[in-house]
Design an enzyme around this catalytic site. Sequence first.
Site, mmCIF file in Angstrom:
data_model
loop_
_atom_site.group_PDB
_atom_site.id
_atom_site.type_symbol
_atom_site.label_atom_id
_atom_site.label_comp_id
_atom_site.label_asym_id
_atom_site.label_seq_id
_atom_site.Cartn_x
_atom_site.Cartn_y
_atom_site.Cartn_z
ATOM 1 N N ILE A 237 0.812 -1.206 0.055
ATOM 2 C CA ILE A 237 0.071 -0.034 0.123
ATOM 3 C C ILE A 237 0.687 1.415 0.129
ATOM 4 C CG2 ILE A 237 -1.935 -0.947 1.176
ATOM 5 C CD1 ILE A 237 -1.188 0.272 3.734
ATOM 6 N N LYS B 206 5.507 -3.770 7.889
ATOM 7 C CA LYS B 206 6.634 -2.787 7.394
ATOM 8 C C LYS B 206 7.853 -3.638 6.909
ATOM 9 C CE LYS B 206 8.669 1.466 8.398
ATOM 10 N NZ LYS B 206 8.460 2.707 8.973
ATOM 11 N N ASP C 165 10.185 12.770 11.695
ATOM 12 C CA ASP C 165 9.638 13.107 10.474
ATOM 13 C C ASP C 165 7.931 13.370 10.412
ATOM 14 O OD1 ASP C 165 9.140 10.923 7.519
ATOM 15 O OD2 ASP C 165 9.198 13.196 7.584
ATOM 16 N N GLN D 285 5.274 2.724 -0.709
ATOM 17 C CA GLN D 285 6.660 2.465 -0.548
ATOM 18 C C GLN D 285 7.387 4.015 -0.567
ATOM 19 O OE1 GLN D 285 7.288 0.289 -4.085
ATOM 20 N NE2 GLN D 285 9.471 0.400 -3.850
ATOM 21 N N GLY D 286 8.151 3.787 0.616
ATOM 22 C CA GLY D 286 9.021 5.125 0.912
ATOM 23 C C GLY D 286 10.529 4.771 0.415
ATOM 24 N N ALA D 287 11.383 5.671 0.703
ATOM 25 C CA ALA D 287 12.639 5.557 0.502
ATOM 26 C C ALA D 287 13.321 4.205 1.031
ATOM 27 C CB ALA D 287 13.360 6.549 0.716
ATOM 28 N N GLU D 288 12.832 4.008 2.443
ATOM 29 C CA GLU D 288 13.451 3.187 3.146
ATOM 30 C C GLU D 288 12.576 1.801 3.240
ATOM 31 O OE1 GLU D 288 14.329 4.432 6.980
ATOM 32 O OE2 GLU D 288 15.410 2.826 7.273
#
Lengths: 315, 186
Positions: free
Chosen positions: A47, A87, A202, A49-52
């Site tokens: 659902i 995650k 963040d 997708q981040g950089a990490e």
Amino acid sequence: MAQRLSIYQAQFPRRCMLVDVRTPSSMSPDLSTLPSAISDALDLTLISQGAEAKIYFSHDHPFIPSSLLAGTISTTISNPSAGYILKHRPPKRYRHDALDAQLTKHRTLSEARILYKLFLAGISVPSFIAVDPRLGLIWMENVDGPSLKEWIWAKEAEIEEQLCDEGEDGQSQKRLEIIKPLLLSVGSEIAKLHFLDTVHGDLTTSNLLLRDGSRLGAEGAAGSHQLMVPEPVVIDFGLSQQSTLPEDKAVDLYVLERAFISTHPIHSGEYVEWVLEGYVAGFGRGRKTAVFKVNEIMKKLDAVRLRGRKRSMVG
Amino acid sequence: MASGLTLRLPQFPQSSVHIGLYTSVTNASIIRRELLSGNTRYSYAFVDPRSVFSLAHVLAAVYRALTDMEAGGMRTRTLSSEIVFAFGGTMNIAETLRRFGINDDSDSLLVVKVDTDQVDRSNSVWDELGEIVQGTSIPVTDENIAPLTDVETVKKNYKIQQGISLADRSEATKVVAGAIALRGYL
């Protein structure tokens, strides 16, 4: 793959499916980096997708079979119908192997520990379920609701539509009635976090989700008596750290302020003011030492604002 | 013939988890003796229900043991002992086995057996257990586990700090399940 959606996912599809599940080529989302033992056994949907990290949604709990999830005291979370989140921090091929393994393990563990400790301290965060530091996996409950960003957009649109003929004053009053109580409570929750010397790292309006279960608006909001506001839940502690420094907490707040300015430019002034109002009121719940601390943080915030990005230090 | 609960953890669909619950147990000291002497007939995880909050609590421990086994990171010799060890929140194996495992004075027992192969052994498990445990087998449900829990023992075993309430079972399960998941990492 899974077409069953939670109530929230049906209403707010944008946040939910990065992969459009309707087209044939995307019927099998890219799970190639997830360990196959897990992706084979469980019904997972990518659902976000981040950089990490990649965030997957699952209707299934990793170790409680669905037959037991319906029972009230056997559940580990309060709302099993909201589903669960996995995650995953996949290995980064561009990094040196040993370093990558260590980083993944450390960041995964750090986030898991923080989630658990904040839960023990009574902060509103997703419930921690399980962790595998070596594989970079964290299981937690899903929060079935919009992000603060989406909620504000929706409310602003609603207000504009309902009161377009009433002009600015009417709309501004509505914002006070509807949006302010929630932002006060958001500020209060962040204050609880900072009071525990934890900085988020963040803070944006996308990292604040709103849980469906309502509760009464925070004190001090005009017209908030009897008004039910959703409960803010803080998510994504991947960049969090422990810090006692007022400077770090001020930076945390400044990041949030900049986030408001960039995603909600028109009324960000009001919004930030309300969040800070809730923050100051909620810090340490008014204890004497706390009042001193929060003033320190506010002073630092003024200083950080002056420093900020694209600020000329000349003159 | 009374039997227990058999289920599969969603992440491990190949493995069968058998859970039995017994009250009015009279031969705890004998079981413990056989267990410690390495009698292979007794390859089950015997847990004292005084420290158990709920089924989810049990499953959290089983999950931890299974994932550690799959990763090659078990700290005890067998999966059964690893399950009992998983209940504890510390790395001290002996202490955890003593606190959560079967004691000479245990008058009720929660028993777990995990079959990691595909063979369906559920019937023989209950027969065997019926022979090993001298006690009354009751259905494995949260309603039956609840009265056996001793909250003070749980607080002591998990070193739960002041200010954390275990009154609500669902919240309490989250507290202990989190401690189980984070053992060795906190």
